[in-house]
Design an enzyme around this catalytic site. Structure first.
Site, PDB file in Angstrom:
ATOM      1  N   GLN A 100       0.826  -0.774  -0.415  1.00  0.00           N
ATOM      2  CA  GLN A 100       0.079   0.137   0.226  1.00  0.00           C
ATOM      3  C   GLN A 100       1.017   1.586  -0.017  1.00  0.00           C
ATOM      4  OE1 GLN A 100      -3.317  -0.455  -0.589  1.00  0.00           O
ATOM      5  NE2 GLN A 100      -3.864  -2.035  -0.369  1.00  0.00           N
ATOM      6  N   SER A 110       2.685  -5.457  -5.330  1.00  0.00           N
ATOM      7  CA  SER A 110       1.868  -5.872  -5.826  1.00  0.00           C
ATOM      8  C   SER A 110       1.645  -4.778  -7.028  1.00  0.00           C
ATOM      9  CB  SER A 110       0.734  -6.578  -4.600  1.00  0.00           C
ATOM     10  OG  SER A 110      -0.053  -6.668  -6.079  1.00  0.00           O
ATOM     11  N   GLY A 111       1.109  -5.411  -8.138  1.00  0.00           N
ATOM     12  CA  GLY A 111       1.327  -5.045  -9.241  1.00  0.00           C
ATOM     13  C   GLY A 111      -0.766  -4.357  -9.360  1.00  0.00           C
ATOM     14  N   CYS A 133      -9.680  -8.915   1.270  1.00  0.00           N
ATOM     15  CA  CYS A 133      -9.090 -10.088   1.365  1.00  0.00           C
ATOM     16  C   CYS A 133     -10.554 -10.949   2.532  1.00  0.00           C
ATOM     17  CB  CYS A 133      -8.174 -10.455   1.777  1.00  0.00           C
ATOM     18  SG  CYS A 133      -6.400 -10.198   0.262  1.00  0.00           S
TER      19      CYS A 133
END
Length: 394
Positions: free
Chosen positions: A175, A199-200, A326
């Site tokens: 983040q 993370s992409g 998630c």
């Protein structure tokens, strides 16, 4: 109905420029990057260029970048790749479950685990980490920016304490990437960070693509076994289109961070936040006063179930989140908010608004019309709260 998307911490839309960079590697340049023929070498060159772009975002050597399938794999690789039975791991109560559940698994395999508490603002105090260090502490894993509150940890100080105690330091920067400068170079403010996760799909690259920075002095055991890809650190044929997309997004993020765009995004977030608090009674910002990434605010709406408010706003065209995507559908309140000391009721009354670089002033204006109306409607449905009032703008 115009839809407004304010759930960028869950995922970001793929930028057109990123898609166009990826497209040829689905159709024309489809070679395996490990093949020695021309098609393979075209793919290898694209992977190398992308690795340089990601390294540029982090200010590290290209050889220190390991491409993975995303943040979860990178976090798992950092922990399982370093720790062995008898080692001591220190992490925190507000980590993403990619770290917390990995820690639980490692504990069952003989790794000693310490979970650090946080302050009511969601901060890990350096003194708390210092007190938890042991002679067998092998790794400290503390996230850079929290996915639910946006709170930024004092990673430079925490990593320095870990190094002074003889431990390696990992940060989940999923983040933080694309929102904060990241400099792991020998003279950078993150010089003591040994492993770093990105993370992409949090920086407008495709889902299923991520990377782990591994300082060249760190010995990392692979968790996948097969070929010698990624310098024997992550087996598996490279996802060339995804890697190209991550590289393009990283290059665009590097340029974006050099402009005044982050400050403008923070101003949009602040206007959204402050106007909600001014117009809606019995609300507040979780982690108010703490340093946060520019795009994120987490607001509680007392006497309202966040899930009901989320659905009401969704029906009006506004997409927000109750917390980590998630954990969507989980009956338990946010582990992040409860770790900060919020009651279960207040945690269940909290919504996360996370903007992106594509968010406009007009979208914030429209959201500020929808949110007070939705809260007022839900509070009116409860006879107990009939006396509660909300100021709805004319």
């Amino acid at each position: 109905m115009q839809r407004i998307y304010m759930d960028a911490n869950a995922t970001t839309p793929l930028l057109p420029e990123v898609f166009e960079a990826m497209r040829p590697f689905y159709l024309e340049h489809y070679g395996n990057a490990s093949s020695i023929h021309q098609q393979g070498q075209q793919a290898r060159a694209a992977v190398d260029r992308a690795r340089e772009s990601v390294a540029g975002l982090l200010h590290c050597r290209p050889a220190e970048i390991v491409f993975t399938s995303g943040g979860t794999e990178s976090d798992n690789l950092a922990l399982f790749g370093v720790l062995s039975p008898g080692d001591h791991l220190i992490t925190t109560s507000i980590e993403h479950h990619a770290v917390l559940h990995a820690a639980q698994s490692l504990q069952s395999r003989g790794v000693e685990v310490t979970i650090l508490p946080v302050t009511p603002s969601g901060i890990v105090e350096p003194a708390t980490l210092l007190a938890a260090l042991k002679p067998n502490t092998r790794l400290v894993s503390i996230m850079y920016a929290n996915n639910e509150t946006g709170v930024i940890q004092p990673i430079d100080a925490l990593a320095g304490i870990a190094h002074a105690g003889g431990a390696l330091f990992h940060t989940d920067a999923v983040q933080a990437a694309g929102k904060l400068p990241l400099d792991v170079s020998p003279h950078g403010f993150l010089k003591d960070v040994d492993l770093l996760t990105i993370s992409g799909h949090k920086i407008h690259a495709p889902k299923g693509m991520g990377a782990l920075y591994v300082r060249r002095s760190v010995q990392l055991s692979p968790i996948f076994h097969g070929g010698s890809h990624e310098r024997q650190r992550r087996a598996g044929t490279e996802n060339v289109p995804g890697i190209v997309g991550l590289g393009k997004a990283a290059a665009m993020a590097s340029e974006w961070l050099k402009t005044d765009a982050p400050a403008k995004l923070a101003a949009l977030r602040d206007r959204l936040e402050q106007t909600i608090l001014a117009q809606v009674e019995e609300t507040g910002v979780n982690s108010a006063g703490a340093a946060r990434v520019a795009n994120t605010t987490n607001i509680y709406f007392d006497h309202v179930e966040a899930e009901a408010l989320l659905i009401a706003l969704d029906l009006k065209g506004l997409s927000v989140s109750g917390g980590s995507a998630c954990q969507s559908g989980a009956s338990e309140p946010s582990h992040v908010l409860t770790a900060m000391g919020l009651s279960a009721n207040r945690a269940r009354a909290s919504l996360r608004f996370s903007l992106s670089k594509l968010t406009t002033e007009a979208e914030v204006d429209e959201a500020l019309k929808l949110i007070p109306e939705a809260v007022a409607h839900l509070r009116r449905l409860s006879p107990v709260q009939a006396s509660r009032t909300v100021t709805v703008p004319a």
